[in-house]
Design a protein around this motif. Structure first.
Motif, mmCIF file in Angstrom:
data_model
loop_
_atom_site.group_PDB
_atom_site.id
_atom_site.type_symbol
_atom_site.label_atom_id
_atom_site.label_comp_id
_atom_site.label_asym_id
_atom_site.label_seq_id
_atom_site.Cartn_x
_atom_site.Cartn_y
_atom_site.Cartn_z
ATOM 1 N N LYS A 1 0.387 53.080 14.831
ATOM 2 C CA LYS A 1 -0.797 53.925 14.682
ATOM 3 C C LYS A 1 -1.092 54.657 15.992
ATOM 4 O O LYS A 1 -1.454 55.836 15.994
ATOM 5 C CB LYS A 1 -1.997 53.066 14.269
ATOM 6 N N GLU B 1 1.144 57.624 16.410
ATOM 7 C CA GLU B 1 0.669 58.706 15.536
ATOM 8 C C GLU B 1 -0.564 59.397 16.128
ATOM 9 O O GLU B 1 -0.720 60.619 16.034
ATOM 10 C CB GLU B 1 0.346 58.155 14.140
ATOM 11 N N GLU C 1 0.609 61.651 18.867
ATOM 12 C CA GLU C 1 1.208 62.843 18.238
ATOM 13 C C GLU C 1 0.119 63.819 17.787
ATOM 14 O O GLU C 1 0.257 65.039 17.930
ATOM 15 C CB GLU C 1 2.075 62.428 17.046
ATOM 16 N N SER C 2 -0.974 63.271 17.261
ATOM 17 C CA SER C 2 -2.097 64.099 16.823
ATOM 18 C C SER C 2 -2.761 64.786 18.019
ATOM 19 O O SER C 2 -3.110 65.971 17.944
ATOM 20 C CB SER C 2 -3.122 63.238 16.073
#
Length: 311
Positions: free
Chosen positions: A76, A79, A82-83
């Motif tokens: 998580k 991610e 990455e966001s």
């Protein structure tokens, strides 16, 4: 649209886009920098204290924060980073979930040209900077206190943090280093309590059933687990006979040390970690000199000096 009009439109569009891009990325020009923050777990009191200080210092410095909770999941967390990259943040502050599994997040940020600062916990991949404390030293302090109180003899239980996380690895290392110096001090059992008070309490209840009066001391990798172990020992009527030492010096633990129910804790400075993380990020963004590793010292807290740490 004729050729001249089309060309004029193209020039205006290019000028507009260029200026927008420059204003969005040049933090030194006075625009508000945007920093993405991903924290290990907002269910952990110490981590919340670090996050609160990051919020406070960011507000003082005029920094916009995007703060998210990784909920102990390295996947998580990757991610989330990455966001942040997709959103075009100016910098990232990460409180890593795991040494190895959170490392790709660091690599992705650096590849995107975004500075990333690890706070409180480390990754195998080196970030732009690290702000925290030497977790090996914290465990040395705790285990040395236990060894001295037991006269170098006895049986110790060790409750680990979340396995694979830097603090767990380093605190185990520090504890074992001290144990090697005391051949009559034995590690009776060890297992993870995942930084959690209820899980540590359950573990301690099982160990009381298995070992009972053989246990002389408990070393918990953080105060949440130390408090859980202490509750199980108190319920079993064994607290007065068994030392309990943990790390972080959260308010609950300080109160327990003051009362004499928790024998000692090791103070870790959440405020300095949070504030220095923001300061380091801003130095990097403003192209100022900065330290790649900021280490904030630990301190042993006992009944003798606890008054210095209680607010």
């Amino acid at each position: 649209m004729n050729r001249l009009s089309a060309f004029s439109f193209f020039l205006l569009s290019t000028f507009f886009l260029t200026n927008c891009n420059q204003s969005g990325s040049d933090t030194a020009s006075g625009d508000k920098p945007v920093i993405g923050v991903t924290m290990l777990s907002m269910q952990n009191e110490f981590i919340v204290n670090v996050s609160d200080e990051i919020d406070k210092k960011a507000e003082e410095a005029g920094v916009e924060l995007i703060t998210v909770d990784a909920e102990r999941s390295a996947l998580k967390q990757i991610e989330q980073v990455e966001s942040f990259i997709a959103q075009g943040v100016d910098a990232i502050i990460m409180n890593p979930c795991e040494v190895e599994a959170s490392s790709p997040a660091v690599a992705k940020a650096l590849a995107a040209g975004i500075p990333i600062i690890n706070v409180n916990s480390a990754t195998a991949t080196k970030p732009s900077a690290f702000v925290g404390s030497d977790d090996v030293e914290s465990a040395r302090i705790a285990m040395k206190y236990i060894a001295e109180k037991l006269g170098g003899k006895g049986n110790v239980i060790m409750i680990h943090g979340y396995m694979g996380q830097a603090a767990q690895i380093q605190r185990e290392q520090g504890a074992r280093e001290i144990l090697k110096n005391y051949p009559d001090l034995k590690l009776l059992a060890s297992q993870t309590g995942e930084w959690d008070r209820a899980k540590a309490m359950s573990l301690m209840e099982n160990w009381i059933q298995s070992y009972g009066s053989q246990i002389n001391a408990v070393f918990a990798h953080n105060d949440e687990m130390g408090m859980g172990a202490m509750k199980a020992l108190t319920d079993a009527g064994l607290k007065d006979k068994i030392l309990v030492v943990s790390i972080d010096a959260i308010p609950d633990a300080l109160q327990a040390v003051q009362k004499g129910t928790l024998d000692a804790t090791v103070y870790q400075n959440a405020k300095q970690q949070g504030s220095q993380a923001i300061e380091t990020a801003l130095k990097i963004l403003n192209k100022q000199p900065y330290e790649q590793e900021v280490l904030i010292p630990f301190q042993l807290v006992t009944k003798q000096n606890v008054a210095e740490f209680v607010k």
